[in-house]
Design a protein around this motif. Structure first.
Motif, PDB file in Angstrom:
ATOM      1  N   ALA A  16       3.958   5.891  -2.382  1.00 38.16           N
ATOM      2  CA  ALA A  16       4.074   5.540  -1.117  1.00 38.16           C
ATOM      3  C   ALA A  16       4.451   4.714  -1.388  1.00 38.16           C
ATOM      4  O   ALA A  16       4.873   3.499  -1.521  1.00 38.16           O
ATOM      5  CB  ALA A  16       2.964   5.993  -0.703  1.00 38.16           C
ATOM      6  N   PRO A  17       4.593   4.029  -0.025  1.00 43.73           N
ATOM      7  CA  PRO A  17       4.373   3.097   0.184  1.00 43.73           C
ATOM      8  C   PRO A  17       3.842   1.353   0.569  1.00 43.73           C
ATOM      9  O   PRO A  17       2.458   2.097   0.400  1.00 43.73           O
ATOM     10  CB  PRO A  17       5.281   2.532   1.897  1.00 43.73           C
ATOM     11  N   ALA A  18       4.125   0.891   0.047  1.00 47.54           N
ATOM     12  CA  ALA A  18       3.610  -0.859  -1.416  1.00 47.54           C
ATOM     13  C   ALA A  18       2.416  -1.105  -0.441  1.00 47.54           C
ATOM     14  O   ALA A  18       3.374  -1.147   1.349  1.00 47.54           O
ATOM     15  CB  ALA A  18       3.630  -1.048  -1.528  1.00 47.54           C
ATOM     16  N   LEU A  19       1.299  -1.590   0.835  1.00 50.77           N
ATOM     17  CA  LEU A  19       0.821  -2.235   1.328  1.00 50.77           C
ATOM     18  C   LEU A  19      -0.794  -2.712   0.361  1.00 50.77           C
ATOM     19  O   LEU A  19      -1.504  -2.141  -0.294  1.00 50.77           O
ATOM     20  CB  LEU A  19      -0.475  -1.616   2.449  1.00 50.77           C
ATOM     21  N   LEU A  20      -0.918  -4.016   0.446  1.00 51.05           N
ATOM     22  CA  LEU A  20      -1.835  -5.344  -0.261  1.00 51.05           C
ATOM     23  C   LEU A  20      -2.383  -5.910   1.213  1.00 51.05           C
ATOM     24  O   LEU A  20      -2.298  -5.999   2.086  1.00 51.05           O
ATOM     25  CB  LEU A  20      -1.065  -5.863  -1.000  1.00 51.05           C
ATOM     26  N   LEU A  21      -4.058  -5.658   0.017  1.00 54.18           N
ATOM     27  CA  LEU A  21      -5.179  -5.901   0.742  1.00 54.18           C
ATOM     28  C   LEU A  21      -5.353  -7.402   0.117  1.00 54.18           C
ATOM     29  O   LEU A  21      -5.773  -7.225  -0.621  1.00 54.18           O
ATOM     30  CB  LEU A  21      -6.318  -5.327   1.158  1.00 54.18           C
ATOM     31  N   GLY A  22      -6.194  -8.501   1.390  1.00 53.55           N
ATOM     32  CA  GLY A  22      -6.265  -9.733   0.691  1.00 53.55           C
ATOM     33  C   GLY A  22      -7.575  -9.722   1.074  1.00 53.55           C
ATOM     34  O   GLY A  22      -7.857  -9.777   2.360  1.00 53.55           O
ATOM     35  N   THR A  42      -1.782   7.579   3.110  1.00 53.30           N
ATOM     36  CA  THR A  42      -0.469   7.436   3.243  1.00 53.30           C
ATOM     37  C   THR A  42      -0.057   5.907   3.028  1.00 53.30           C
ATOM     38  O   THR A  42       1.495   5.950   2.768  1.00 53.30           O
ATOM     39  CB  THR A  42      -0.171   7.038   4.610  1.00 53.30           C
ATOM     40  N   HIS A  43      -1.024   5.566   1.755  1.00 53.89           N
ATOM     41  CA  HIS A  43      -0.176   3.920   1.835  1.00 53.89           C
ATOM     42  C   HIS A  43      -0.393   3.460   0.163  1.00 53.89           C
ATOM     43  O   HIS A  43      -1.161   4.828  -0.714  1.00 53.89           O
ATOM     44  CB  HIS A  43      -0.354   2.820   1.928  1.00 53.89           C
ATOM     45  N   ARG A  44       0.565   3.239  -0.874  1.00 52.53           N
ATOM     46  CA  ARG A  44      -0.453   2.975  -2.378  1.00 52.53           C
ATOM     47  C   ARG A  44      -1.010   1.169  -2.545  1.00 52.53           C
ATOM     48  O   ARG A  44      -0.095   0.748  -1.920  1.00 52.53           O
ATOM     49  CB  ARG A  44       1.180   2.741  -2.946  1.00 52.53           C
ATOM     50  N   GLU A  84       8.268  -4.377  -4.476  1.00 50.58           N
ATOM     51  CA  GLU A  84       9.361  -5.580  -3.748  1.00 50.58           C
ATOM     52  C   GLU A  84       8.767  -6.116  -2.408  1.00 50.58           C
ATOM     53  O   GLU A  84       9.080  -6.893  -2.283  1.00 50.58           O
ATOM     54  CB  GLU A  84      11.439  -4.900  -4.190  1.00 50.58           C
ATOM     55  N   ARG A  85       9.185  -4.841  -2.234  1.00 52.40           N
ATOM     56  CA  ARG A  85       7.989  -4.971  -0.726  1.00 52.40           C
ATOM     57  C   ARG A  85       7.674  -4.128  -0.005  1.00 52.40           C
ATOM     58  O   ARG A  85       7.270  -3.224  -1.298  1.00 52.40           O
ATOM     59  CB  ARG A  85       9.910  -4.468   0.448  1.00 52.40           C
ATOM     60  N   PHE A  86       6.347  -5.241   0.394  1.00 51.96           N
ATOM     61  CA  PHE A  86       4.930  -4.351   0.998  1.00 51.96           C
ATOM     62  C   PHE A  86       4.675  -4.906   2.789  1.00 51.96           C
ATOM     63  O   PHE A  86       5.265  -5.715   2.920  1.00 51.96           O
ATOM     64  CB  PHE A  86       4.169  -4.468  -0.079  1.00 51.96           C
ATOM     65  N   ALA A  87       3.491  -3.841   2.954  1.00 57.17           N
ATOM     66  CA  ALA A  87       3.164  -4.544   4.042  1.00 57.17           C
ATOM     67  C   ALA A  87       1.689  -5.112   3.517  1.00 57.17           C
ATOM     68  O   ALA A  87       1.133  -4.960   2.764  1.00 57.17           O
ATOM     69  CB  ALA A  87       2.248  -2.940   5.057  1.00 57.17           C
ATOM     70  N   TYR A  88       1.073  -6.236   4.437  1.00 50.30           N
ATOM     71  CA  TYR A  88      -0.016  -6.336   3.582  1.00 50.30           C
ATOM     72  C   TYR A  88      -1.250  -6.490   5.160  1.00 50.30           C
ATOM     73  O   TYR A  88      -0.763  -6.982   6.127  1.00 50.30           O
ATOM     74  CB  TYR A  88       0.803  -7.915   3.902  1.00 50.30           C
ATOM     75  N   HIS A 248      -0.824  -0.350  13.240  1.00 48.29           N
ATOM     76  CA  HIS A 248      -0.361  -0.922  13.125  1.00 48.29           C
ATOM     77  C   HIS A 248       1.203  -0.513  11.712  1.00 48.29           C
ATOM     78  O   HIS A 248       2.850  -0.809  12.057  1.00 48.29           O
ATOM     79  CB  HIS A 248      -0.563  -1.898  12.911  1.00 48.29           C
ATOM     80  N   PHE A 249       0.439   0.189  10.993  1.00 45.62           N
ATOM     81  CA  PHE A 249       1.408   0.379   9.735  1.00 45.62           C
ATOM     82  C   PHE A 249       2.162   1.757   9.609  1.00 45.62           C
ATOM     83  O   PHE A 249       2.972   1.628   8.974  1.00 45.62           O
ATOM     84  CB  PHE A 249       0.675   0.063   8.688  1.00 45.62           C
ATOM     85  N   SER A 250       1.686   2.250  10.312  1.00 46.69           N
ATOM     86  CA  SER A 250       2.717   3.358  11.171  1.00 46.69           C
ATOM     87  C   SER A 250       3.331   3.057  12.029  1.00 46.69           C
ATOM     88  O   SER A 250       2.428   2.915  13.239  1.00 46.69           O
ATOM     89  CB  SER A 250       1.855   4.890  11.256  1.00 46.69           C
ATOM     90  N   GLY A 251       4.828   3.161  11.952  1.00 42.06           N
ATOM     91  CA  GLY A 251       5.612   2.848  13.181  1.00 42.06           C
ATOM     92  C   GLY A 251       5.490   4.201  13.989  1.00 42.06           C
ATOM     93  O   GLY A 251       5.544   3.653  15.271  1.00 42.06           O
ATOM     94  N   GLY A 252       5.515   5.379  13.649  1.00 36.32           N
ATOM     95  CA  GLY A 252       4.965   5.966  15.063  1.00 36.32           C
ATOM     96  C   GLY A 252       3.307   5.818  15.653  1.00 36.32           C
ATOM     97  O   GLY A 252       3.228   6.383  16.889  1.00 36.32           O
ATOM     98  N   ALA A 253       2.109   6.040  14.497  1.00 38.81           N
ATOM     99  CA  ALA A 253       0.966   5.754  15.435  1.00 38.81           C
ATOM    100  C   ALA A 253       1.316   4.437  16.268  1.00 38.81           C
ATOM    101  O   ALA A 253       0.956   4.075  17.422  1.00 38.81           O
ATOM    102  CB  ALA A 253       0.269   5.757  14.514  1.00 38.81           C
ATOM    103  N   ARG A 254       2.178   3.221  16.418  1.00 37.19           N
ATOM    104  CA  ARG A 254       1.799   1.956  16.641  1.00 37.19           C
ATOM    105  C   ARG A 254       3.076   2.382  17.765  1.00 37.19           C
ATOM    106  O   ARG A 254       2.252   1.753  19.143  1.00 37.19           O
ATOM    107  CB  ARG A 254       2.629   0.734  15.519  1.00 37.19           C
ATOM    108  N   ARG A 255       3.670   2.933  17.934  1.00 38.24           N
ATOM    109  CA  ARG A 255       4.636   3.614  18.945  1.00 38.24           C
ATOM    110  C   ARG A 255       3.989   4.327  20.103  1.00 38.24           C
ATOM    111  O   ARG A 255       3.524   4.039  21.407  1.00 38.24           O
ATOM    112  CB  ARG A 255       5.490   4.285  19.032  1.00 38.24           C
TER     113      ARG A 255
END
Length: 375
Positions: A16-22, A42-44, A84-88, A248-255
């Protein structure tokens, strides 16, 4: 590896697409306990601890640390995990790390959510004083006031307060040094990644004005204010934070959320969001993603046509509360009162006169509210 990397927890499918939580200063990744498991569908999801907090080694930073230093540790963690690339998404200091990444490493971010945070933290003095206090006296005294700084009156999360009390004083003070030196206000217009600012309406530490400042300065950014939430919104209002992050992190949900607001109006959507509970949060997300993010965004039919179809279906099933809402939506989508009346006459033929009679009454009330003189 535990000595050179931030302590972390990974949840969700490896593919799944990566999502980092701070986290926020003084907390551990337990701050995300009520949100991360749902996001991991839906995310790693990778949650991490600040140096000297939770399970992270205190020696990862020292006196005079900067938010850039913390961002470097986050990137080192992502590299070690092969991300390499992630949501945050980050809270307070964790959010500041996200802003730094967006400005200095935009190629690494796919999307960013800044939660109860700021592009500056009201100057250096108070943070320098707090750092000196903690270095001198430790964290026990400061932890006593955690509830007042973090939550609305009467609410607490004992585990997070315990994390505050047990954090390493030197590492905590170094994080205060980082907050003291942080100010990215002049760089906000440079941010190009999709950004959501989430404010706790009762937050005394980073009030909604701080999040509004970010949203106003970053091109295309969105702002969500969560009622009944103070500084640690993911712990106090997890269902509302979850819904905002999912959208926000789901393009379909955001739209979908954008279309939902355009069709139904901000007031209705805000009421629906404020009433949601952990039990209804996933249903609200489903509506945004599926009904509004997929069906209403399909260009095959116009919104005018969709309004006419929706009104007919609601009349047929006797959903008069929903009908009133969609009569308002039909007006917003460009239908005139005469066109709405014609649709209801059509339903009288195919759905029955009693159904149409009730529908005319419901529509009449809505149209009278909007234009008393006309009706």
């Amino acid at each position: 590896m535990t000595d050179i990397l931030l302590n972390h927890r990974v949840e969700g499918p490896a593919s799944a697409p990566a999502l980092l939580l701070g986290p926020s200063l003084g907390t551990s990744y337990a701050l995300w306990d009520k949100v991360a498991p749902e996001l991991s569908v839906t995310h790693r999801v990778v949650r991490w601890d600040l140096p000297g907090h939770g399970g992270s080694a205190a020696g990862l930073i020292g006196a005079g640390a900067t938010v850039g230093d913390l961002a470097g540790l986050v990137l080192a963690l992502a590299d070690a995990l092969g991300v390499e690339r992630f949501a945050y998404a980050g809270v307070s200091l964790g959010g500041a790390v996200g802003l730094h990444l967006a400005v200095h490493h935009p190629d690494r971010l796919s999307s960013l959510a800044v939660v109860c945070s700021s592009a500056h933290f009201d100057g250096a003095t108070s943070w320098e004083e707090r750092a000196a206090l903690v270095r001198r006296e430790g964290l026990a005294g400061l932890a006593e006031s955690a509830d007042a700084r973090w939550f609305t009156p009467g609410f607490t999360v004992p585990g997070l307060v315990r994390d505050h009390r047990e954090a390493d004083p030197e590492a905590y003070a170094a994080c205060c040094d980082a907050l003291a030196a942080f100010d990215l206000r002049d760089r906000l217009p440079e941010i190009t990644v999709p950004l959501l600012a989430v404010a706790g309406r009762e937050d005394p530490a980073t009030p909604p004005a701080h999040l509004r400042e970010i949203a106003d300065a970053v091109p295309g950014a969105a702002l969500v204010e969560i009622p009944g939430a103070s500084h640690l919104a993911p712990a106090e209002r997890p269902e509302a934070v979850l819904t905002a992050l999912r959208a926000h992190f789901s393009g379909g949900a955001r739209r979908g959320m954008e279309v939902r607001r355009e069709v139904l109006g901000d007031a209705h959507v805000d009421r629906a969001q404020s009433r949601q509970t952990p039990f209804t949060a996933r249903f609200q997300d489903f509506i945004s993603r599926y009904a509004w993010g997929e069906i209403w965004t399909d260009p095959t039919l116009t919104r005018r046509e969709r309004s006419m179809i929706t009104i007919t279906a609601l009349v047929a099933h006797g959903h008069h509360d929903e009908l009133a809402m969609h009569v308002r939506a039909a007006r917003r989508n460009g239908l005139t009162p005469e066109e709405i009346g014609a649709v209801l006459l059509q339903t009288a033929v195919y759905c029955g006169v009693p159904a149409a009679n009730s529908a005319f009454a419901a529509a009449q009330r809505v149209l009278a509210e909007e234009d008393p003189d006309r009706t």
